[in-house]
Design a protein around this motif. Structure first.
Motif, PDB file in Angstrom:
ATOM      1  N   ALA A   1       2.504  -6.627  -5.770  1.00  0.00           N
ATOM      2  CA  ALA A   1       2.393  -5.589  -4.732  1.00  0.00           C
ATOM      3  C   ALA A   1       0.996  -5.641  -4.122  1.00  0.00           C
ATOM      4  CB  ALA A   1       2.654  -4.229  -5.348  1.00  0.00           C
ATOM      5  N   ARG A   2       0.929  -5.677  -2.803  1.00  0.00           N
ATOM      6  CA  ARG A   2      -0.362  -5.780  -2.093  1.00  0.00           C
ATOM      7  C   ARG A   2      -0.591  -4.565  -1.200  1.00  0.00           C
ATOM      8  NH1 ARG A   2      -0.467  -9.484  -5.092  1.00  0.00           N
ATOM      9  NH2 ARG A   2      -0.259 -11.708  -4.693  1.00  0.00           N
ATOM     10  N   LEU A   3      -1.838  -4.436  -0.797  1.00  0.00           N
ATOM     11  CA  LEU A   3      -2.223  -3.343   0.100  1.00  0.00           C
ATOM     12  C   LEU A   3      -2.950  -3.947   1.306  1.00  0.00           C
ATOM     13  CD1 LEU A   3      -2.802  -0.237   0.560  1.00  0.00           C
ATOM     14  CD2 LEU A   3      -4.900  -0.585  -0.743  1.00  0.00           C
ATOM     15  N   PHE A   4      -2.565  -3.530   2.514  1.00  0.00           N
ATOM     16  CA  PHE A   4      -3.202  -4.030   3.735  1.00  0.00           C
ATOM     17  C   PHE A   4      -3.588  -2.858   4.626  1.00  0.00           C
ATOM     18  CE2 PHE A   4      -0.363  -7.373   2.334  1.00  0.00           C
ATOM     19  CZ  PHE A   4      -1.008  -8.563   2.633  1.00  0.00           C
ATOM     20  N   VAL A   5      -4.555  -3.114   5.504  1.00  0.00           N
ATOM     21  CA  VAL A   5      -4.859  -2.177   6.588  1.00  0.00           C
ATOM     22  C   VAL A   5      -4.401  -2.867   7.869  1.00  0.00           C
ATOM     23  CG1 VAL A   5      -6.685  -0.975   7.850  1.00  0.00           C
ATOM     24  CG2 VAL A   5      -6.861  -1.258   5.369  1.00  0.00           C
ATOM     25  N   PHE A   6      -3.738  -2.159   8.766  1.00  0.00           N
ATOM     26  CA  PHE A   6      -3.255  -2.820   9.989  1.00  0.00           C
ATOM     27  C   PHE A   6      -3.546  -1.976  11.225  1.00  0.00           C
ATOM     28  CE2 PHE A   6       0.438  -0.492  11.592  1.00  0.00           C
ATOM     29  CZ  PHE A   6       0.721   0.360  10.535  1.00  0.00           C
TER      30      PHE A   6
ATOM     31  N   ALA B   1      -1.524   2.896  -7.558  1.00  0.00           N
ATOM     32  CA  ALA B   1      -2.870   3.026  -6.993  1.00  0.00           C
ATOM     33  C   ALA B   1      -3.043   4.331  -6.225  1.00  0.00           C
ATOM     34  CB  ALA B   1      -3.150   1.838  -6.071  1.00  0.00           C
ATOM     35  N   ASP B   2      -4.305   4.604  -5.916  1.00  0.00           N
ATOM     36  CA  ASP B   2      -4.698   5.771  -5.121  1.00  0.00           C
ATOM     37  C   ASP B   2      -5.650   5.242  -4.050  1.00  0.00           C
ATOM     38  OD1 ASP B   2      -5.725   8.156  -4.160  1.00  0.00           O
ATOM     39  OD2 ASP B   2      -6.442   8.901  -6.098  1.00  0.00           O
ATOM     40  N   VAL B   3      -5.337   5.456  -2.782  1.00  0.00           N
ATOM     41  CA  VAL B   3      -6.152   4.921  -1.690  1.00  0.00           C
ATOM     42  C   VAL B   3      -6.605   6.066  -0.803  1.00  0.00           C
ATOM     43  CG1 VAL B   3      -6.254   3.215   0.158  1.00  0.00           C
ATOM     44  CG2 VAL B   3      -4.465   3.048  -1.568  1.00  0.00           C
ATOM     45  N   GLU B   4      -7.906   6.104  -0.536  1.00  0.00           N
ATOM     46  CA  GLU B   4      -8.417   7.089   0.428  1.00  0.00           C
ATOM     47  C   GLU B   4      -9.120   6.323   1.530  1.00  0.00           C
ATOM     48  OE1 GLU B   4     -10.001  10.940  -0.567  1.00  0.00           O
ATOM     49  OE2 GLU B   4     -10.107  10.305  -2.659  1.00  0.00           O
ATOM     50  N   VAL B   5      -8.781   6.622   2.766  1.00  0.00           N
ATOM     51  CA  VAL B   5      -9.369   5.866   3.873  1.00  0.00           C
ATOM     52  C   VAL B   5      -9.656   6.792   5.047  1.00  0.00           C
ATOM     53  CG1 VAL B   5      -7.022   5.135   4.530  1.00  0.00           C
ATOM     54  CG2 VAL B   5      -8.924   3.895   5.454  1.00  0.00           C
TER      55      VAL B   5
ATOM     56  N   VAL C   1      -6.570  -5.588   1.325  1.00  0.00           N
ATOM     57  CA  VAL C   1      -7.556  -4.933   0.462  1.00  0.00           C
ATOM     58  C   VAL C   1      -7.443  -5.615  -0.905  1.00  0.00           C
ATOM     59  CG1 VAL C   1      -8.269  -2.753  -0.566  1.00  0.00           C
ATOM     60  CG2 VAL C   1      -7.276  -2.780   1.740  1.00  0.00           C
ATOM     61  N   ASN C   2      -8.475  -6.354  -1.241  1.00  0.00           N
ATOM     62  CA  ASN C   2      -8.440  -7.173  -2.461  1.00  0.00           C
ATOM     63  C   ASN C   2      -9.110  -6.498  -3.636  1.00  0.00           C
ATOM     64  OD1 ASN C   2      -7.257  -9.675  -1.589  1.00  0.00           O
ATOM     65  ND2 ASN C   2      -9.062  -9.833  -0.249  1.00  0.00           N
ATOM     66  N   GLY C   3      -8.831  -7.025  -4.803  1.00  0.00           N
ATOM     67  CA  GLY C   3      -9.652  -6.684  -5.967  1.00  0.00           C
ATOM     68  C   GLY C   3      -9.012  -5.769  -6.984  1.00  0.00           C
ATOM     69  N   ILE C   4      -7.916  -5.118  -6.632  1.00  0.00           N
ATOM     70  CA  ILE C   4      -7.241  -4.280  -7.639  1.00  0.00           C
ATOM     71  C   ILE C   4      -5.724  -4.482  -7.517  1.00  0.00           C
ATOM     72  CG2 ILE C   4      -8.980  -2.449  -7.852  1.00  0.00           C
ATOM     73  CD1 ILE C   4      -7.129  -0.762  -5.969  1.00  0.00           C
ATOM     74  N   ASP C   5      -5.013  -4.109  -8.573  1.00  0.00           N
ATOM     75  CA  ASP C   5      -3.542  -4.083  -8.510  1.00  0.00           C
ATOM     76  C   ASP C   5      -3.136  -2.810  -7.789  1.00  0.00           C
ATOM     77  OD1 ASP C   5      -3.158  -6.429  -9.789  1.00  0.00           O
ATOM     78  OD2 ASP C   5      -2.875  -5.541 -11.780  1.00  0.00           O
ATOM     79  N   THR C   6      -2.195  -2.936  -6.879  1.00  0.00           N
ATOM     80  CA  THR C   6      -1.897  -1.749  -6.062  1.00  0.00           C
ATOM     81  C   THR C   6      -0.446  -1.262  -6.179  1.00  0.00           C
ATOM     82  OG1 THR C   6      -1.543  -3.157  -4.147  1.00  0.00           O
ATOM     83  CG2 THR C   6      -3.732  -2.158  -4.391  1.00  0.00           C
TER      84      THR C   6
ATOM     85  N   LEU D   1     -13.181   3.052   2.942  1.00  0.00           N
ATOM     86  CA  LEU D   1     -11.923   2.978   2.187  1.00  0.00           C
ATOM     87  C   LEU D   1     -12.280   2.874   0.710  1.00  0.00           C
ATOM     88  CD1 LEU D   1      -8.749   0.871   2.870  1.00  0.00           C
ATOM     89  CD2 LEU D   1      -9.798   0.822   0.610  1.00  0.00           C
ATOM     90  N   ASN D   2     -11.696   3.747  -0.078  1.00  0.00           N
ATOM     91  CA  ASN D   2     -11.874   3.697  -1.534  1.00  0.00           C
ATOM     92  C   ASN D   2     -10.496   3.597  -2.160  1.00  0.00           C
ATOM     93  OD1 ASN D   2     -14.826   4.201  -2.002  1.00  0.00           O
ATOM     94  ND2 ASN D   2     -14.300   5.912  -0.657  1.00  0.00           N
ATOM     95  N   ALA D   3     -10.362   2.674  -3.094  1.00  0.00           N
ATOM     96  CA  ALA D   3      -9.050   2.539  -3.756  1.00  0.00           C
ATOM     97  C   ALA D   3      -9.274   2.339  -5.246  1.00  0.00           C
ATOM     98  CB  ALA D   3      -8.276   1.380  -3.160  1.00  0.00           C
ATOM     99  N   TRP D   4      -8.346   2.849  -6.010  1.00  0.00           N
ATOM    100  CA  TRP D   4      -8.418   2.761  -7.466  1.00  0.00           C
ATOM    101  C   TRP D   4      -7.037   2.365  -8.012  1.00  0.00           C
ATOM    102  CZ3 TRP D   4     -10.295   6.636  -4.447  1.00  0.00           C
ATOM    103  CH2 TRP D   4     -11.641   6.999  -4.567  1.00  0.00           C
ATOM    104  N   GLU D   5      -7.051   1.636  -9.100  1.00  0.00           N
ATOM    105  CA  GLU D   5      -5.819   1.528  -9.874  1.00  0.00           C
ATOM    106  C   GLU D   5      -5.639   2.862 -10.580  1.00  0.00           C
ATOM    107  OE1 GLU D   5      -6.229  -1.786 -12.535  1.00  0.00           O
ATOM    108  OE2 GLU D   5      -6.335  -3.215 -10.863  1.00  0.00           O
ATOM    109  N   ILE D   6      -4.406   3.198 -10.864  1.00  0.00           N
ATOM    110  CA  ILE D   6      -4.145   4.449 -11.583  1.00  0.00           C
ATOM    111  C   ILE D   6      -3.557   4.124 -12.951  1.00  0.00           C
ATOM    112  CG2 ILE D   6      -2.665   6.520 -11.557  1.00  0.00           C
ATOM    113  CD1 ILE D   6      -5.096   6.745  -9.740  1.00  0.00           C
TER     114      ILE D   6
END
Ligand code: DQQ
Length: 582
Positions: free
Chosen positions: A551-556, A409-413, A401-406, A568-573
């Motif tokens: 730090a990265r975030l992946f979906v597997f 973070a807050d991730v909703e999927v 999941v690209n585009g933000i620092d994680t 999937l919605n994710a935000w930096e906090i």
């Protein structure tokens, strides 16, 4: 080499030597490392310091104490060691907030100073009395740690909304143990509730009985909040559960999310009794009925009354406490997550323990369990939103999941399962023990429907990653959903405790084929909410590569059937204001 370079190394060597010779003692449920309880490193190691979870800038913290709302301000107290980053020298530190997310620190409210608390001021609760005056009941440690008594404290100045100063009247203790109670296992008074009939105040205090290792909620009552009498019978007790720490007893509304004042009884409410088990360091709660005429609480038949019972959180979560927030008419839950690194790590990093994000808590419409969700104010910390929609994750694949620092973070999927047909049969030997299953079948073990989920706090090569995942099974013509946190590959560092945590999720997966997940990621904290808060898990992890911007975030998906990320919605906090002294 400069002196400032040498100093931290010298410090670490000293810590190692001290550790080597240390004699550890057990004081109540906490290990007491006498040598370290007054040691504070010259420089705090902030690498994995949580940014948005509640903490003071340095030192040890444990249980949240006595949260309440007064004149527009939330008050939170907590067990704090002002001199070091292991348990000891405990005082009630005090913080204030207008939104439960941004906090200011004021001076400690209660600290050992009187014969009735000279060896410690341990956990307790606050009650807002009619007319708005708050009162705190807390456990005082006396008699060279051999006796626990209950004390009262009142604000010195009610016109100060910050309630900076607290007075402990000389008539304390207000409750001392009697010969029927083990004086070293008698602590953590609850918030009081008003008996609907006789209008007496009631509280329970955690204890245990030798015979049958029975956990006990000893019931006391009072007309004036100062003179307390023990009731003939405890409010409730349960065999084989050992010492009950930090009991919490409160009503929840049936069929409604709104909270209820702690004194609410009668039709339209059920009651919750939560206890923290000193023996296992887990909590459990039951749902049941409060019978004021008999001064008893009876758990529902379907509510397991023991260490196999329901938990707020199946991970690192202890000594929790709720309060009724009259401003938003909700019940709010706060809990403590301990570290899972070593004592030497805590001494050298100079901090230990976090309070988790306050959670709104209410009864599921099915009446079988509670639901939890981060308080809505938390969402104001979100920034830099990214989203993914309708992305299929094939078996044995993952995507970043690209585009933000994680790291913060807050991730909703929401996951959609293509088919449940291939779901494996659930091995009945794991019935009631999700954790044992996930400890054996970690995220790397290939399955049929799952494991699928997120890798959080992962490095780009996935050498470090904490897996947050679901797996679906067939069981007695139905389906069973398992929710796990697997930190076994969370760090390359050695000597870190990496427990797998898990719980079952009570959802009708046959008809929806979807399941949702929210994870709050904060450097060394991962706090997850499965299926809209039906099953929650918190872990502490200590990555060495997946740190900060790395730090990265992946979906597997390590299962054998496709899973779709429908959304999937994710935000930096953002980092909130965290305990600046005022
Ligand atoms: N922590 C307190 C006790 C409580 C325990 C002491 C639970 O009052 O029983 O710091 O973590």
């Amino acid at each position: 080499m400069t002196i400032s370079n040498t100093f931290p190394k010298l410090w670490l060597t000293l810590v190692a030597i001290f550790l080597f010779v240390s004699l550890q003692k057990v004081s109540s449920s906490h290990l007491l490392y006498e040598e370290f309880s007054n040691l504070s490193p010259p420089v705090i190691d902030k690498t994995l310091l949580p940014s948005y979870h509640f903490r003071p800038p340095r030192n040890w913290i444990n249980d949240p104490n006595g949260p309440f709302f007064y004149k527009g301000i939330y008050h939170l107290f907590y067990q704090y060691n002002p001199y070091g980053s292991v348990w000891g020298n405990i005082v009630w530190a005090h913080s204030v907030s207008t939104d439960l997310i941004n906090w200011y620190a004021v001076d400690p409210a209660i600290y050992p100073s009187k014969p009735f608390d000279i060896y410690g001021c341990w956990s307790g609760s606050a009650t807002v009395l009619p007319g708005g005056k708050p009162a705190i009941l807390y456990t005082g440690i006396v008699d060279n740690f051999k006796t626990q008594v209950q004390n009262i404290a009142f604000p010195a100045n009610l016109s100060d909304p910050l309630l900076r100063e607290w007075i402990k009247p000389d008539y304390n203790p207000v409750i001392a143990s009697d010969p029927s109670i083990n004086a070293v296992q008698f602590r953590d008074p609850t918030t009081a509730w008003l008996h609907p009939g006789n209008k007496h105040w009631n509280i329970v205090i955690g204890s245990t009985r030798e015979v049958g290792q029975r956990g006990v909620a000893v019931l006391y009552r009072s007309k004036d909040f100062v003179n307390w009498t023990k009731a003939k019978h405890p409010l409730h007790s349960s065999k084989g559960t050992g010492m009950w720490e930090c009991p919490d007893f409160f009503p929840v509304a049936v069929g409604e999310r709104q909270g209820r004042d702690t004194s609410a009884t009668g039709r339209g409410v059920k009651h919750v009794l939560k206890v923290s088990l000193d023996r296992t360091r887990f909590e459990y709660y039951t749902l049941g009925t409060y019978y004021p005429a008999r001064d008893r609480y009876l758990p529902d038949q379907a509510s397991v009354d023991g260490s196999e019972g329901l938990r707020y959180d199946y991970g690192n979560f202890y000594a929790s406490k709720t309060f009724f927030d009259p401003a938003k008419r909700r019940r709010v839950l706060t809990g403590w997550a301990n570290e899972s690194d070593s004592v030497a790590d805590d001494v050298s990093k100079g901090w230990a323990g976090v309070i988790l994000i306050p959670r709104e808590l209410w009864l599921d419409e099915n009446g079988r369990q509670l639901l939890q969700w981060p308080v809505e104010e938390f969402d104001r910390l979100r920034r830099n939103h990214i989203s993914v929609a309708n992305q299929v994750v094939n078996p044995d694949t993952f995507f970043r999941v690209n585009g933000i620092d994680t790291a913060q973070a807050d991730v909703e999927v929401t996951f959609e399962i293509s088919s449940l047909e291939k779901a494996e049969d659930f091995d009945p030997s794991y019935e009631g023990d999700a954790q044992a299953y996930c400890a054996k079948n970690t995220a790397d073990v290939k399955g049929e429907v799952g494991p699928f989920g997120l890798y959080v706090l992962a490095d780009s090569t996935l050498r470090e990653r904490t897996a947050v995942f679901f797996k679906v099974f067939k069981h007695q013509r139905k389906h069973v959903v398992l929710f796990c946190h697997d930190p076994t590959r969370s760090t390359k560092r050695e000597n870190i405790f990496k427990p797998t945590f898990a719980g079952f999720v009570d959802v009708d997966i046959e008809s929806t084929k979807t399941i949702s997940l929210r994870s709050l990621i904060d450097h060394s904290v991962v706090e997850s909410f499965g299926a809209g808060g039906k099953t929650c898990i918190t872990s502490r992890v200590y990555p060495s590569l997946a740190v900060g911007r790395d730090a990265r975030l992946f979906v597997f998906n390590n299962g054998a059937v496709d899973v779709k990320v429908s959304e999937l919605n994710a935000w930096e906090i953002r980092t909130p204001l965290m305990n600046r002294q005022i």
